[in-house]
Design a protein around this motif. Structure first.
Motif, PDB file in Angstrom:
ATOM      1  N   VAL B 196       0.863  -1.171   0.000  1.00 50.02           N
ATOM      2  CA  VAL B 196       0.000   0.000   0.000  1.00 50.02           C
ATOM      3  C   VAL B 196       0.899   1.220   0.000  1.00 50.02           C
ATOM      4  CG1 VAL B 196      -1.503   1.339   1.507  1.00 50.02           C
ATOM      5  CG2 VAL B 196      -1.971  -1.077   1.118  1.00 50.02           C
ATOM      6  N   THR B 197       0.649   2.158  -0.899  1.00 46.82           N
ATOM      7  CA  THR B 197       1.561   3.304  -0.995  1.00 46.82           C
ATOM      8  C   THR B 197       0.863   4.541  -1.554  1.00 46.82           C
ATOM      9  OG1 THR B 197       3.644   4.063  -1.935  1.00 46.82           O
ATOM     10  CG2 THR B 197       2.383   2.532  -3.258  1.00 46.82           C
ATOM     11  N   HIS B 198       1.483   5.695  -1.308  1.00 45.32           N
ATOM     12  CA  HIS B 198       1.071   6.956  -1.934  1.00 45.32           C
ATOM     13  C   HIS B 198       1.887   7.239  -3.170  1.00 45.32           C
ATOM     14  CE1 HIS B 198      -1.529   8.485   1.090  1.00 45.32           C
ATOM     15  NE2 HIS B 198      -0.620   8.499   2.044  1.00 45.32           N
ATOM     16  N   ASP B 199       3.025   6.538  -3.232  1.00 44.44           N
ATOM     17  CA  ASP B 199       4.053   6.923  -4.179  1.00 44.44           C
ATOM     18  C   ASP B 199       3.869   6.142  -5.475  1.00 44.44           C
ATOM     19  OD1 ASP B 199       6.374   7.323  -5.601  1.00 44.44           O
ATOM     20  OD2 ASP B 199       7.651   7.357  -3.819  1.00 44.44           O
ATOM     21  N   LEU B 200       3.468   6.859  -6.560  1.00 42.54           N
ATOM     22  CA  LEU B 200       3.171   6.172  -7.816  1.00 42.54           C
ATOM     23  C   LEU B 200       4.423   5.581  -8.445  1.00 42.54           C
ATOM     24  CD1 LEU B 200       0.634   8.717  -9.291  1.00 42.54           C
ATOM     25  CD2 LEU B 200       0.184   6.589  -8.081  1.00 42.54           C
ATOM     26  N   ARG B 201       5.560   6.288  -8.328  1.00 46.49           N
ATOM     27  CA  ARG B 201       6.811   5.749  -8.899  1.00 46.49           C
ATOM     28  C   ARG B 201       7.172   4.455  -8.183  1.00 46.49           C
ATOM     29  NH1 ARG B 201      11.000   8.813  -7.780  1.00 46.49           N
ATOM     30  NH2 ARG B 201      12.289   8.005  -9.458  1.00 46.49           N
ATOM     31  N   GLU B 202       6.995   4.454  -6.873  1.00 42.86           N
ATOM     32  CA  GLU B 202       7.263   3.250  -6.099  1.00 42.86           C
ATOM     33  C   GLU B 202       6.387   2.096  -6.590  1.00 42.86           C
ATOM     34  OE1 GLU B 202       7.759   3.888  -1.859  1.00 42.86           O
ATOM     35  OE2 GLU B 202       6.206   2.409  -1.482  1.00 42.86           O
ATOM     36  N   ALA B 203       5.112   2.385  -6.777  1.00 39.95           N
ATOM     37  CA  ALA B 203       4.174   1.348  -7.217  1.00 39.95           C
ATOM     38  C   ALA B 203       4.579   0.787  -8.577  1.00 39.95           C
ATOM     39  CB  ALA B 203       2.762   1.915  -7.267  1.00 39.95           C
ATOM     40  N   VAL B 204       4.883   1.672  -9.533  1.00 45.25           N
ATOM     41  CA  VAL B 204       5.201   1.226 -10.888  1.00 45.25           C
ATOM     42  C   VAL B 204       6.547   0.482 -10.912  1.00 45.25           C
ATOM     43  CG1 VAL B 204       5.690   2.000 -13.244  1.00 45.25           C
ATOM     44  CG2 VAL B 204       3.835   3.059 -11.936  1.00 45.25           C
ATOM     45  N   PHE B 205       7.497   0.975 -10.134  1.00 47.46           N
ATOM     46  CA  PHE B 205       8.829   0.354 -10.140  1.00 47.46           C
ATOM     47  C   PHE B 205       8.779  -1.073  -9.591  1.00 47.46           C
ATOM     48  CE2 PHE B 205      12.922  -0.453  -7.927  1.00 47.46           C
ATOM     49  CZ  PHE B 205      13.712  -0.531  -9.053  1.00 47.46           C
ATOM     50  N   LEU B 206       7.996  -1.272  -8.533  1.00 42.82           N
ATOM     51  CA  LEU B 206       8.057  -2.558  -7.846  1.00 42.82           C
ATOM     52  C   LEU B 206       7.016  -3.569  -8.328  1.00 42.82           C
ATOM     53  CD1 LEU B 206       8.681  -1.278  -4.197  1.00 42.82           C
ATOM     54  CD2 LEU B 206      10.233  -2.716  -5.526  1.00 42.82           C
ATOM     55  N   ALA B 207       5.824  -3.079  -8.710  1.00 41.36           N
ATOM     56  CA  ALA B 207       4.690  -4.003  -8.801  1.00 41.36           C
ATOM     57  C   ALA B 207       4.514  -4.636 -10.179  1.00 41.36           C
ATOM     58  CB  ALA B 207       3.419  -3.271  -8.405  1.00 41.36           C
ATOM     59  N   ASP B 208       3.852  -5.798 -10.166  1.00 39.35           N
ATOM     60  CA  ASP B 208       3.351  -6.400 -11.400  1.00 39.35           C
ATOM     61  C   ASP B 208       2.018  -5.778 -11.763  1.00 39.35           C
ATOM     62  OD1 ASP B 208       5.410  -8.354 -11.559  1.00 39.35           O
ATOM     63  OD2 ASP B 208       4.403  -9.476  -9.970  1.00 39.35           O
ATOM     64  N   THR B 209       1.242  -5.489 -10.745  1.00 40.66           N
ATOM     65  CA  THR B 209      -0.117  -4.986 -10.944  1.00 40.66           C
ATOM     66  C   THR B 209      -0.366  -3.836  -9.978  1.00 40.66           C
ATOM     67  OG1 THR B 209      -0.720  -7.292 -11.266  1.00 40.66           O
ATOM     68  CG2 THR B 209      -2.520  -5.705 -11.176  1.00 40.66           C
ATOM     69  N   VAL B 210      -0.948  -2.749 -10.488  1.00 42.27           N
ATOM     70  CA  VAL B 210      -1.268  -1.617  -9.626  1.00 42.27           C
ATOM     71  C   VAL B 210      -2.779  -1.418  -9.623  1.00 42.27           C
ATOM     72  CG1 VAL B 210      -0.966   0.854  -9.215  1.00 42.27           C
ATOM     73  CG2 VAL B 210       0.926  -0.493 -10.165  1.00 42.27           C
ATOM     74  N   TYR B 211      -3.341  -1.297  -8.426  1.00 43.18           N
ATOM     75  CA  TYR B 211      -4.750  -0.974  -8.299  1.00 43.18           C
ATOM     76  C   TYR B 211      -4.887   0.462  -7.818  1.00 43.18           C
ATOM     77  CZ  TYR B 211      -5.905  -5.956  -8.579  1.00 43.18           C
ATOM     78  OH  TYR B 211      -6.064  -7.240  -8.994  1.00 43.18           O
ATOM     79  N   VAL B 212      -5.813   1.213  -8.404  1.00 42.02           N
ATOM     80  CA  VAL B 212      -6.090   2.564  -7.927  1.00 42.02           C
ATOM     81  C   VAL B 212      -7.412   2.535  -7.189  1.00 42.02           C
ATOM     82  CG1 VAL B 212      -6.495   4.963  -8.560  1.00 42.02           C
ATOM     83  CG2 VAL B 212      -4.887   3.572  -9.880  1.00 42.02           C
ATOM     84  N   MET B 213      -7.415   3.086  -5.988  1.00 37.96           N
ATOM     85  CA  MET B 213      -8.662   3.113  -5.217  1.00 37.96           C
ATOM     86  C   MET B 213      -9.236   4.507  -5.168  1.00 37.96           C
ATOM     87  SD  MET B 213      -8.128   0.477  -2.062  1.00 37.96           S
ATOM     88  CE  MET B 213      -9.816   0.579  -1.517  1.00 37.96           C
ATOM     89  N   SER B 214     -10.553   4.566  -4.961  1.00 38.22           N
ATOM     90  CA  SER B 214     -11.251   5.844  -4.902  1.00 38.22           C
ATOM     91  C   SER B 214     -11.222   6.388  -3.483  1.00 38.22           C
ATOM     92  CB  SER B 214     -12.701   5.663  -5.347  1.00 38.22           C
ATOM     93  OG  SER B 214     -13.394   4.951  -4.332  1.00 38.22           O
ATOM     94  N   LYS B 215     -11.748   7.616  -3.328  1.00 36.77           N
ATOM     95  CA  LYS B 215     -11.916   8.162  -1.991  1.00 36.77           C
ATOM     96  C   LYS B 215     -12.902   7.305  -1.211  1.00 36.77           C
ATOM     97  CE  LYS B 215     -13.080  12.466  -2.803  1.00 36.77           C
ATOM     98  NZ  LYS B 215     -13.165  13.930  -2.900  1.00 36.77           N
ATOM     99  N   ARG B 216     -12.977   7.524   0.081  1.00 43.26           N
ATOM    100  CA  ARG B 216     -13.865   6.804   0.954  1.00 43.26           C
ATOM    101  C   ARG B 216     -15.320   6.950   0.499  1.00 43.26           C
ATOM    102  NH1 ARG B 216     -13.458   5.214   6.897  1.00 43.26           N
ATOM    103  NH2 ARG B 216     -11.293   4.634   6.659  1.00 43.26           N
ATOM    104  N   PRO B 217     -16.130   5.930   0.415  1.00 42.54           N
ATOM    105  CA  PRO B 217     -15.757   4.544   0.655  1.00 42.54           C
ATOM    106  C   PRO B 217     -14.890   4.004  -0.480  1.00 42.54           C
ATOM    107  CG  PRO B 217     -18.017   4.664  -0.102  1.00 42.54           C
ATOM    108  CD  PRO B 217     -17.551   6.070   0.047  1.00 42.54           C
ATOM    109  N   GLY B 218     -13.815   3.316  -0.140  1.00 45.82           N
ATOM    110  CA  GLY B 218     -12.846   2.880  -1.129  1.00 45.82           C
ATOM    111  C   GLY B 218     -13.396   1.849  -2.102  1.00 45.82           C
ATOM    112  N   ARG B 219     -13.247   2.157  -3.385  1.00 46.23           N
ATOM    113  CA  ARG B 219     -13.587   1.183  -4.427  1.00 46.23           C
ATOM    114  C   ARG B 219     -12.395   1.060  -5.357  1.00 46.23           C
ATOM    115  NH1 ARG B 219     -17.343   4.266  -6.901  1.00 46.23           N
ATOM    116  NH2 ARG B 219     -17.138   5.688  -5.153  1.00 46.23           N
ATOM    117  N   ILE B 220     -12.324  -0.064  -6.049  1.00 46.84           N
ATOM    118  CA  ILE B 220     -11.225  -0.213  -7.000  1.00 46.84           C
ATOM    119  C   ILE B 220     -11.643   0.449  -8.299  1.00 46.84           C
ATOM    120  CG2 ILE B 220      -9.836  -1.846  -8.307  1.00 46.84           C
ATOM    121  CD1 ILE B 220      -9.176  -2.809  -5.737  1.00 46.84           C
TER     122      ILE B 220
END
Lengths: 255, 259
Positions: B196-220
């Motif tokens: 779980v992260t705020h950092d988009l570069r971190e997400a793209v660098f490390l992950a195979d798959t990135v999910y973006v969630m919405s504001k509360r209530p959280g949805r994918i």
């Protein structure tokens, strides 16, 4: 130079206080039955050394007994209250209410139950000193970081595991800090009870000395209590430092 | 067959109260590296609590390893933004903590202590903490504490590692160092990661798959596969393909924040 001054400072202050006291007594010619000069107190202390030591030993042992019970009971209640939010909510008002009762008002009750003597004094010392132990242990346990608890729970740790691995070690600095406070309070408790209902102990000695207007002996008693309190406080401060050095580290890195 | 599976999961912290996450469905393969990004307070951490079994869903189903989650799982390791090391234990003893709790290590710890200790030292060495095993946490820098915290999450060889903004409190250089550390650990012996992260570069660098969630209530909102070749080097973060992924995710987040 500076570190030596810091080390000597408490002794210098005590010395200065006695000097000032002596000067005030001599300068204003204050009669001994109102305020005896330190020299007069010292003289009585030397003359009556043995009875004073006998009573002091009684007070000391009484205090230690009450303190020991307070530590055990305080630790148990503190653990129960600190690890369960329900118990915390349920017990706290009662504990605070109980702590607000002046213990001197409770001594007559204890005398009716247990008679005059050592038992009410031990119990008063216990009653007056267990509260800080409860509060500190409970606080130490209740302020556990939720993430840390999550880490352990996600591993399948039981409540007992969490208490033993994290809760109690983390509460130890709070616990040892409370011992310093509790031991001085225990002295207050046992002396109060001895003053009201005993024929042994420093409290009794002072009571009987003041009824015969022997003020130097009263002050000798006061000073003995004070010295015992300071010595025990310092002892537990030392124990605290030894046991929980990790919590008193120097922020600059050197320990 | 998926390793972690969410089926229309809702969670309200108070019964009947506002939902923290709503109708979340996702699937994670064993050994997949998943990152979840989103605005603050979007229920990312809630997701972690659901997977690890610390919380039960109010609606829907959570499966891990083919079984419905009904309580704390023992195949999980966790690390958070705060390293949360125990100040009265040395680094080594901190890392060994899970072994004192999780079976089968727990009952064999007394006999095999030296073997487990060697494993812990090896793990610490792998993240660059050789020589710091017997130091106390306050003698370590923030980045070192976080490395130790991740070692603690991995020592019992969990099949699932959950990281809740583990690098959030670190400076940019240390953060990139720790990305590489995590990448290497994962590459060496793949386990499933949910980051779980705020950092988009971190997400793209490390992950195979990135999910973006919405504001509360959280949805994918979006699921994006990052098909950059592995092993990835820090240089990849300066390529157009990388920037494209970050840009696209940034737009989604921007849209979420604007609404």
């Amino acid at each position: 130079m500076r570190p030596n001054l810091v080390k000597a400072a408490p002794w210098l202050v005590v010395l200065a206080m006695f000097l000032l006291w002596e000067l005030v007594c001599a300068g204003f010619d204050i009669p001994e039955f109102l305020l005896p000069a330190p020299s007069a107190v010292w003289k009585v202390g030397v003359l009556q050394f043995e009875p004073i030591m006998m009573h002091a030993t009684q007070t000391f042992l009484t205090t230690l007994a009450g303190f020991a019970i307070a530590v055990v009971v305080g630790l148990l209640i503190g653990m129960a209250v600190g690890s369960s939010p329900l118990l915390y909510r349920a017990m706290y008002p009662l504990l605070v209410g109980f702590n607000s009762i002046p213990k001197v008002a409770f001594v007559p009750v204890l005398v009716v139950w247990f008679g005059i003597g050592t038992v009410p004094a031990i119990l008063t010392a216990f009653l007056i000193s267990f509260f800080p132990v409860v509060v500190n242990v409970a606080t130490g346990l209740a302020t556990l970081e939720p993430e840390l608890e999550d880490v352990l729970r996600s591993l399948g740790a039981s409540r007992l595991d969490i208490l033993g691995k994290v809760g109690l070690p983390r509460a130890m600095p709070y616990f040892f800090a409370s011992l310093k406070v509790a031991i001085t309070l225990a002295f207050v408790g046992s002396v109060i009870a001895e003053t009201v209902a005993s024929n042994l102990g420093i409290g009794y000695l002072m009571m009987s000395a003041s009824s015969s207007m022997n003020m130097p002996l009263v002050f000798a008693g006061l000073i003995v209590i004070g010295v015992m309190g300071v010595v025990m406080y310092e002892l537990f401060a030392l124990v605290e430092k030894r046991m929980t050095g990790w919590a008193h580290r120097n922020p600059n890195g050197a320990t | 067959m998926s390793f972690v599976k969410f089926e229309n999961v809702d969670l309200a912290y108070a019964p009947g109260g506002a939902l923290a996450i709503e109708n979340v469905s996702l699937e994670v393969r064993e050994g997949e590296f998943v990152a979840v990004v989103g605005p603050s307070g979007c229920g990312k951490s809630t997701l972690m609590k659901l997977i690890s079994g610390l919380r039960m869903p109010s609606g829907g189903y959570v499966y891990v390893d083919g079984r419905q989650v009904g309580g704390p799982l023992k195949i999980v390791g966790m690390a958070f933004q705060n390293a949360n090391l125990l100040p009265w234990r040395t680094t080594l003893d901190n890392v060994m903590l899970p072994l004192e709790i999780v079976e089968p290590y727990r009952s064999t710890l007394k006999k095999a202590r030296s073997r487990y200790e060697a494993e812990a030292r090896q793990l610490l060495a792998r993240v660059g903490l050789a020589g710091f095993e017997d130091k106390y946490p306050w003698e370590l820098s923030g980045g070192m504490q976080q490395r130790a915290s991740i070692c603690r999450a991995l020592i019992h060889q969990p099949r699932l590692l959950m990281l809740d903004e583990p690098f959030g409190a670190l400076d940019a250089f240390t953060r990139e160092e720790l990305w590489c550390m995590l990448r290497d650990l994962w590459q060496l012996q793949p386990f499933t990661v949910i980051l779980v992260t705020h950092d988009l570069r971190e997400a793209v660098f490390l992950a195979d798959t990135v999910y973006v969630m919405s504001k509360r209530p959280g949805r994918i909102l979006v699921r994006r596969e990052i098909e950059l070749p592995r092993p990835r080097d820090l240089d990849v973060t300066y390529t157009d393909a990388f920037a494209g992924h970050v840009h696209e995710l940034r737009e989604h987040i921007g849209r979420v924040r604007a609404t």
